[in-house]
Design an enzyme around this catalytic site. Structure first.
Site: not given
Ligand code: FPP
Length: 259
Positions: A38-40, A55, A84, A149, A206, A214
């Site tokens: 989380d946190g992207n 992301h 989902t 793994l 997390r 979640s």
């Molecule tokens: C939640 O952060 C993150 C996601 C919903 C997407 C996660 C996906 C990746 C890390 C990449 C995955 C890689 C592959 C190869 C499938 P958020 O967007 O909710 O962050 P925020 O809470 O800061 O808005």
């Protein structure tokens, strides 16, 4: 701009990191680690970048985390990549995330194969775009004989829906005489879940300071150790994973009993 995904040179670990890995391996390593990445979005916002940049950066962290998990001898790493509920996000963001498995596996699959990693997926496949599913299925097929793994992507995964579906299958098997009500127990019920081939996670991580599940593996996390960190997923480093494992090793797991 963000599609120019470059992995850089082959990942090498410093001697300090190698020492830390060896030190941790003297104690039991969690067999199954699950991560809510989380946190992207916040990472991107802090840099005045579009959310998808977060992301993309998060995807690079998936690579680093996978390689380290493999080196540590972790048996399964389940990564919550899309829930989902995430379809409610803006269309361009959803489309971008759905391109990430292709991009990630397009570049990284040879390295996964070379490192004996096996790719798997839990989640509802039928709603995924064809290109996303194709990339995942290709990786599953090409890594199926690996025994290192297991890198398990939770993609379009939701735990409540999974449990309801399991209940429906149980009812159906009971109606058809395949399952006797008296034989239903926790292990049997677990075998109806998408995670049937996995042990329950030993450790849940997390990132980003949110303290909630979640809709992630609600049944499977019943006795897992939880480790939450304020670090945003794109900033999650190898040292953070090692820290989580170190803390895990200090916990006393009692599974409801006494020591
Ligand atoms: C939640 O952060 C993150 C996601 C919903 C997407 C996660 C996906 C990746 C890390 C990449 C995955 C890689 C592959 C190869 C499938 P958020 O967007 O909710 O962050 P925020 O809470 O800061 O808005």
């Amino acid at each position: 701009m963000f599609n120019k995904f470059r992995l850089g040179k082959k990942q090498e670990h410093s001697s300090t990191l190698r020492d830390k890995i060896e030190e941790l391996k003297k104690q039991p390593i969690p067999e199954h680690v699950a991560i809510i990445m989380d946190g992207n979005g916040r990472w991107a916002k802090k840099r005045a970048l579009p959310r998808i940049a977060g992301h993309h950066e998060g995807m690079k962290v998936v690579r680093k985390t996978t390689m380290l998990a493999n080196k540590l001898g972790i048996k399964a790493l389940t990564l919550y990549a899309f829930s989902t509920e995430n379809w409610k996000r803006p269309k361009n963001e959803v489309e971008y995330i759905m391109r990430l498995p292709e991009e990630f596996l397009g570049t990284f699959l040879p390295e996964l194969v070379e490192n004996n990693v096996q790719v798997k997926m839990i989640g509802y496949k039928n709603q995924l775009p064809v290109h996303t599913l194709h990339a995942i299925e290709k990786a599953i097929e090409e890594t199926k004989d690996n025994n290192g793994l297991v890198l398990n992507f939770a993609l379009n995964y939701g735990s409540r829906a999974e449990i309801i579906d399991a209940v429906k299958q149980v009812l159906n098997d009971s109606k058809n005489g395949i399952l006797n009500e008296n034989d239903l127990n926790e292990d049997v019920f677990s075998s109806y879940l998408m995670t049937s081939e996995f042990n329950d996670p030993d450790l849940l991580i997390r990132t980003s300071g949110e303290i909630r599940l979640s809709n992630f593996m609600l049944w499977q996390l019943a006795y897992s150790e939880f480790w939450f960190t304020d670090v945003l997923w794109p900033d999650f480093s190898e040292d953070h994973l090692l820290e989580a494992i170190e803390i895990f090793q200090k916990r006393q797991r009692r599974f409801g009993g006494v020591l």
